[in-house]
Scaffold this motif. Structure first.
Motif, PDB file in Angstrom:
ATOM      1  N   GLY A 156      -3.245 -23.897  -7.368  1.00 20.61           N
ATOM      2  CA  GLY A 156      -4.412 -24.435  -6.692  1.00 20.61           C
ATOM      3  C   GLY A 156      -4.164 -25.704  -5.913  1.00 20.61           C
ATOM      4  N   LYS A 157      -2.910 -26.087  -5.706  1.00 21.28           N
ATOM      5  CA  LYS A 157      -2.608 -27.340  -5.017  1.00 21.28           C
ATOM      6  C   LYS A 157      -2.407 -27.180  -3.511  1.00 21.28           C
ATOM      7  N   THR A 158      -2.023 -25.987  -3.075  1.00 20.87           N
ATOM      8  CA  THR A 158      -1.761 -25.763  -1.659  1.00 20.87           C
ATOM      9  C   THR A 158      -2.452 -24.484  -1.199  1.00 20.87           C
ATOM     10  N   LYS A 159      -2.497 -24.296   0.115  1.00 18.80           N
ATOM     11  CA  LYS A 159      -3.110 -23.079   0.654  1.00 18.80           C
ATOM     12  C   LYS A 159      -2.208 -22.429   1.696  1.00 18.80           C
ATOM     13  N   THR A 160      -0.909 -22.532   1.465  1.00 20.83           N
ATOM     14  CA  THR A 160       0.054 -21.997   2.420  1.00 20.83           C
ATOM     15  C   THR A 160       0.100 -20.478   2.420  1.00 20.83           C
ATOM     16  N   GLY A 161      -0.553 -19.844   1.429  1.00 17.30           N
ATOM     17  CA  GLY A 161      -0.508 -18.384   1.354  1.00 17.30           C
ATOM     18  C   GLY A 161      -1.632 -17.693   2.096  1.00 17.30           C
ATOM     19  N   VAL A 162      -2.436 -18.446   2.852  1.00 14.14           N
ATOM     20  CA  VAL A 162      -3.613 -17.836   3.490  1.00 14.14           C
ATOM     21  C   VAL A 162      -3.231 -16.782   4.518  1.00 14.14           C
ATOM     22  N   THR A 163      -2.036 -16.871   5.094  1.00 14.43           N
ATOM     23  CA  THR A 163      -1.627 -15.910   6.119  1.00 14.43           C
ATOM     24  C   THR A 163      -0.957 -14.680   5.528  1.00 14.43           C
ATOM     25  N   THR A 164      -0.940 -14.592   4.212  1.00  9.34           N
ATOM     26  CA  THR A 164      -0.318 -13.447   3.539  1.00  9.34           C
ATOM     27  C   THR A 164      -1.394 -12.603   2.870  1.00  9.34           C
ATOM     28  N   ALA A 165      -1.391 -11.307   3.148  1.00  6.31           N
ATOM     29  CA  ALA A 165      -2.382 -10.411   2.570  1.00  6.31           C
ATOM     30  C   ALA A 165      -2.221 -10.336   1.056  1.00  6.31           C
ATOM     31  N   ASN A 166      -3.353 -10.173   0.373  1.00  4.15           N
ATOM     32  CA  ASN A 166      -3.365  -9.943  -1.079  1.00  4.15           C
ATOM     33  C   ASN A 166      -2.620 -11.038  -1.835  1.00  4.15           C
ATOM     34  N   SER A 167      -2.830 -12.299  -1.446  1.00  2.24           N
ATOM     35  CA  SER A 167      -2.038 -13.390  -2.002  1.00  2.24           C
ATOM     36  C   SER A 167      -2.805 -14.291  -2.954  1.00  2.24           C
ATOM     37  N   GLN A 168      -4.066 -13.982  -3.267  1.00  7.13           N
ATOM     38  CA  GLN A 168      -4.790 -14.839  -4.202  1.00  7.13           C
ATOM     39  C   GLN A 168      -4.171 -14.760  -5.599  1.00  7.13           C
ATOM     40  N   SER A 169      -4.302 -15.867  -6.326  1.00  4.33           N
ATOM     41  CA  SER A 169      -3.747 -15.956  -7.673  1.00  4.33           C
ATOM     42  C   SER A 169      -4.871 -16.112  -8.687  1.00  4.33           C
ATOM     43  N   MET A 170      -4.768 -15.391  -9.789  1.00  6.20           N
ATOM     44  CA  MET A 170      -5.764 -15.521 -10.851  1.00  6.20           C
ATOM     45  C   MET A 170      -5.596 -16.816 -11.637  1.00  6.20           C
ATOM     46  N   THR A 171      -4.507 -17.556 -11.359  1.00  8.85           N
ATOM     47  CA  THR A 171      -4.221 -18.763 -12.127  1.00  8.85           C
ATOM     48  C   THR A 171      -4.675 -20.042 -11.432  1.00  8.85           C
ATOM     49  N   SER A 172      -5.414 -19.934 -10.337  1.00 11.28           N
ATOM     50  CA  SER A 172      -5.758 -21.136  -9.574  1.00 11.28           C
ATOM     51  C   SER A 172      -7.253 -21.218  -9.272  1.00 11.28           C
ATOM     52  N   LEU A 173      -8.091 -20.707 -10.152  1.00 15.12           N
ATOM     53  CA  LEU A 173      -9.529 -20.645  -9.880  1.00 15.12           C
ATOM     54  C   LEU A 173     -10.168 -22.022 -10.076  1.00 15.12           C
ATOM     55  N   PRO A 174     -10.875 -22.536  -9.064  1.00 14.87           N
ATOM     56  CA  PRO A 174     -11.476 -23.869  -9.181  1.00 14.87           C
ATOM     57  C   PRO A 174     -12.605 -23.887 -10.196  1.00 14.87           C
ATOM     58  N   MET A 175     -12.693 -24.975 -10.976  1.00 16.59           N
ATOM     59  CA  MET A 175     -13.706 -25.102 -12.015  1.00 16.59           C
ATOM     60  C   MET A 175     -14.222 -26.526 -12.095  1.00 16.59           C
ATOM     61  N   MET A 176     -15.402 -26.666 -12.677  1.00 20.47           N
ATOM     62  CA  MET A 176     -16.010 -27.985 -12.836  1.00 20.47           C
ATOM     63  C   MET A 176     -16.880 -27.983 -14.087  1.00 20.47           C
ATOM     64  N   SER A 177     -16.939 -29.117 -14.759  1.00 27.10           N
ATOM     65  CA  SER A 177     -17.818 -29.267 -15.918  1.00 27.10           C
ATOM     66  C   SER A 177     -19.168 -29.793 -15.480  1.00 27.10           C
ATOM     67  N   ASP A 178     -20.145 -29.703 -16.359  1.00 32.36           N
ATOM     68  CA  ASP A 178     -21.370 -30.474 -16.182  1.00 32.36           C
ATOM     69  C   ASP A 178     -21.053 -31.927 -16.507  1.00 32.36           C
TER      70      ASP A 178
END
Length: 609
Positions: free
Chosen positions: A141-163
Motif C-alpha cells: 500500500g505504499k506505492t501505486k506503480t502497478g496501475v498500468t498493469t492489468a489484474n495487479s491489485q493486492s489483497m494485502t494492501s487494503l486501506p483501513m481506518m479506526s473510529d
C-alpha cells in the motif's frame, strides 16, 4: 509520573489492521501534561492477490490475505482535536509510541503511503487526506506503480481506518480500550459464468475476453464520510492506461473467479458495474464484440440479491462489504459498455456479505530490553533525536514503588557509577541495619524489589555505594549530562532487582530451566557444578545482557558492557548487620551472594518509572 496505554483490539474484515513506518514526531503544546508511551503489538503476514480462489476467511485471519499488516499511521490528539503525536512505522513487531497524557483521542490508519498525513495538525484534516485506489496495486500500500498493469491489485494492501478512540488517563495509568479498524474498500467478484441459450439464441456461444470494473471511483476524498470522486474503467484500451489494474486484461478463456477492490459508490445515476466483455457467435457463425455491464448490488429485473449482510439491492456499493456475482448469460449483450442490459441478456445472483470480525490482543507498554530515554519514553529500537540512558529489565514494580507513582517497570543504567572499574564499600564497617530489613531466604531474595526505598536509607556518610548510585549522571553522545523525566532518579538495585536482570536480560531461567541451580540462606546462583550441565552460565548471561547494550555502543553511546572477568556489583539489600548482598559475574557462575559490607565492589544504578 509516566503513563502507558494497554489496548485490546477488535479488528474486522471490514475491520483490522495496524501498520506504518517508523517516523515519530510530537507537536509541542503548552500545559502540564506528562510523558506517556503507547506500545502496539500486532500479528502479520502477506499473500498477493491473483484471479483464482477467493480468500475464504473474509479477512478474519489477522495478518493474512485481506488481513495483512504493512504501513501504519497513528494520530494522537488533545481534547481540542489538535495533534499531539504523529507516529508512522513499518510493521515488524511491537512498537512503542512516545506521547503525552494530553493525548486523549486516537485515530489509526492502516496500509497508507509513507508520509501521507505529514503536515496535518487537526483531526478533521486527517480525514481529508486523499487516498488513490491505485495504491492497492502494491503489496504494502505504499506505492501505486502497478496501475498500468492489468489484474495487479493486492489483497494485502487494503486501506483501513479506526473510529476515534477516547483515551481517559484520569481513570488510571493502564487503559484497555477496544480499537476497531474499518476497510474503506469493497470486494467485487465474478464468481462464476454459465450459459443458457435457448429459443432464438439456441446454438449461440459466448467467449469472455475481458472482465473489468466500470464507473469505479478511484479517489477517496474523505475517510470519515467515505466521499469519493472519479469514475474510471478497467477496460484494456489505450484511454485507460492508468486504470487497467481494475480489469483482467485480455484473456483467452475464463478461469475465474476474478475479483477487484473498489471504493464505495452511492451514485445511483452512475453506479459501479462489473463488466464481462467478449465475443458473441451466432448460430450462423457471425461474430462480434459485446458487453455485459452488470450493476453491482442491483435487484433489478436482471438479477436478484442473496444478502447475508448489507445486501440493499439499491445499486450502491458499501465499504467493508463483499459482493459475489454469479452470472448466467441468456442472450447477447450490448454494443457499448455504457449501455444498459435487458433482463433477457443475463441472470445475476449476487451474494452480499460483510467482512468477518477478528479479535487480536494489543499491548501498550514497556517490554523487557526496551531502550529507556531521558525524556521518560522507551522503544524497542533506537529513536533518532532521543538520548538513551538505560535498558528496561522489568515491567512490574513493587507495592512501595507503585505507591510513589512508578508503575511501569525498572531500567538499568548503560554505565557503572564512576569509571567502569571503580569500586565502593557498602559501608565503612560491618555493622548496622539502615534499611530496617534483613533478607535470608531464596524466596525473599527474589521478592525484594525495593531498591529505591533501601537506597534512601543509605545516603549518610560512609555508605559509599548507595551515595554513588544516587549521584550517578547519565550523559549524551557528547558527554553532556542529561536530566531525567518521569522517573525515580538513580539508585542502588535490590537483590531481587539483580535477580530480574539475571533472569530477564541475562536469560538465566530459560538457560537453566529452573529459577536457580543452587541456593542457601545467603545466596542464589546459576552454576554448572550444581546441575552438572557443563554450561558456562556467566558467558551465557553476559552475552545475553550485552545483546541489549551493543547496539547503543555501536551507535556511538558510551556503554559499559558486562564481562566474564570476575566483576561484582553491590545491591542495596542487607543479609545481616555484617553482610549485604552483591551480584557476581565470576568464572564459576552468576548469582546473588552475601558479602561483608566493608568489601569494595562496582555499582550499576537502576531507576523506576
Amino acid at each position: 509520573m509516566k503513563h502507558t496505554l494497554y489496548i485490546s483490539s477488535l479488528l474486522a474484515a471490514c475491520m483490522l489492521l495496524f501498520s506504518c513506518a517508523a517516523d515519530n514526531s510530537a507537536i509541542p503544546e503548552n500545559g502540564s501534561s506528562k510523558s506517556a508511551v503507547v506500545n502496539i503489538s500486532l500479528s502479520t503476514g502477506a499473500v498477493t492477490r491473483a484471479n483464482g480462489p477467493l480468500p475464504m476467511d473474509n479477512g478474519a485471519a489477522v495478518g493474512n490475505n485481506e488481513g495483512a499488516l504493512n504501513h501504519i499511521c497513528v494520530g494522537l490528539f488533545d481534547a481540542n482535536n489538535k495533534l499531539v503525536t504523529l507516529h508512522e512505522y513499518n510493521y515488524s513487531g511491537d512498537e512503542s509510541i512516545p506521547t503525552r497524557t494530553d493525548a486523549v483521542k486516537m485515530l489509526v490508519f492502516a496500509n497508507v503511503p509513507v508520509g501521507a498525513f505529514a503536515g496535518k495538525y487537526v483531526l478533521s484534516d486527517f480525514y481529508t487526506v486523499a487516498q488513490d485506489l491505485g495504491y492497492t496495486t502494491s503489496a504494502d500500500g505504499k506505492t501505486k506503480t502497478g496501475v498500468t498493469t492489468a489484474n495487479s491489485q493486492s489483497m494485502t494492501s487494503l486501506p483501513m481506518m479506526s473510529d476515534v478512540q477516547t483515551l481517559n488517563w484520569a481513570s488510571g495509568t493502564t487503559l484497555k480500550p477496544t480499537v476497531t479498524l474499518n476497510r474503506l474498500v469493497a470486494r467485487v467478484a465474478l464468481t462464476n459464468i454459465s450459459y443458457s441459450f435457448s429459443g432464438s439464441y439456441s446454438g449461440c456461444t459466448f467467449t469472455p475476453t475481458e472482465v473489468f470494473m466500470y464507473n469505479a471511483s478511484n479517489q477517496l476524498t474523505n475517510w470519515n464520510t467515505k466521499t469519493v470522486s472519479g469514475s474510471v474503467s478497467g477496460e484494456n484500451i489505450a484511454g485507460n492506461a492508468n486504470t487497467v489494474y481494475l480489469g483482467s486484461g485480455t484473456i483467452s478463456t475464463y478461469s475465474g473467479p476474478y475479483y477487484f477492490y473498489v471504493f464505495p459508490n452511492s451514485n445511483t445515476t452512475a453506479p459501479t458495474k462489473l463488466v464481462i466483455k467478449g465475443t458473441f457467435k451466432t448460430k450462423s457463425g457471425t461474430t462480434y464484440t459485446t458487453y455485459y455491464p452488470i450493476i453491482v448490488n442491483s435487484s433489478s429485473a436482471t438479477g436478484n440479491i442473496i444478502s447475508t449482510v448489507s445486501g440493499t439491492g439499491d445499486s450502491k456499493i458499501s465499504a467493508n462489504t463483499t459482493y459475489g456475482l454469479s452470472v448466467t448469460v441468456n442472450g447477447t449483450g450490448v454494443a457499448n459498455v455504457s449501455d444498459g442490459l435487458t433482463s433477457a441478456s443475463v441472470t445475476v445472483t449476487t451474494s452480499v456479505d460483510s467482512y468477518t470480525n477478528a479479535t487480536i490482543a494489543e499491548y501498550f507498554g514497556p517490554k523487557i530490553g526496551d531502550i529507556f530515554y531521558s525524556d521518560g519514553s522507551y522503544s524497542s529500537s533506537l529513536v533518532s533525536g532521543k538520548t538513551p540512558v538505560a535498558i528496561v529489565f522489568s515491567t512490574t514494580t513493587s507495592a512501595a514503588d507503585k505507591a510513589k507513582g512508578f508503575v511501569h517497570g525498572y531500567a538499568m543504567a548503560l554505565k557503572n557509577a564512576g569509571t567502569s572499574t571503580t569500586t565502593y564499600q557498602w559501608y565503612t564497617s560491618n555493622s548496622g541495619n539502615p534499611t530496617g530489613s534483613l533478607i535470608s531466604t531464596p524466596v525473599q531474595i527474589m521478592a525484594d524489589k525495593d531498591g529505591l526505598s533501601h537506597t534512601g536509607t543509605i545516603q549518610t556518610t560512609g555508605y559509599a555505594a548507595g551515595i554513588a548510585a544516587k549521584g550517578y549522571t547519565a550523559k549524551d553522545k557528547s558527554g553532556n549530562s542529561v536530566s531525567l523525566n518521569g522517573t525515580s532518579g538513580w539508585y542502588l538495585p535490590s537483590a531481587g532487582q539483580w535477580y530480574d536482570i539475571y533472569s530477564n536480560l541475562g536469560g538465566m531461567v530459560v538457560a537453566s530451566g529452573v529459577p536457580y541451580t543452587g541456593s542457601s540462606t545467603a545466596f542464589i546462583r546459576w552454576y554448572s557444578g550444581d546441575d552438572n550441565s557443563g554450561k558456562n552460565y556467566t558467558n551465557l548471561c553476559v552475552s545475553a545482557i550485552n545483546v541489549y547494550l551493543n547496539p547503543l555502543k555501536t551507535n556511538g553511546y558510551s556503554v559499559d558492557l558486562f564481562t566474564n572477568s570476575g566483576e561484582v556489583y553491590w545491591s542495596s539489600t542487607e543479609y545481616s548487620t555484617n553482610y549485604a548482598y552483591d551480584a557476581d559475574f565470576v568464572t564459576f557462575g552468576v548469582g546473588v551472594y552475601a558479602a561483608l559490607k566493608t568489601d569494595s565492589y562496582r555499582v550499576r544504578p537502576v531507576l523506576a518509572f
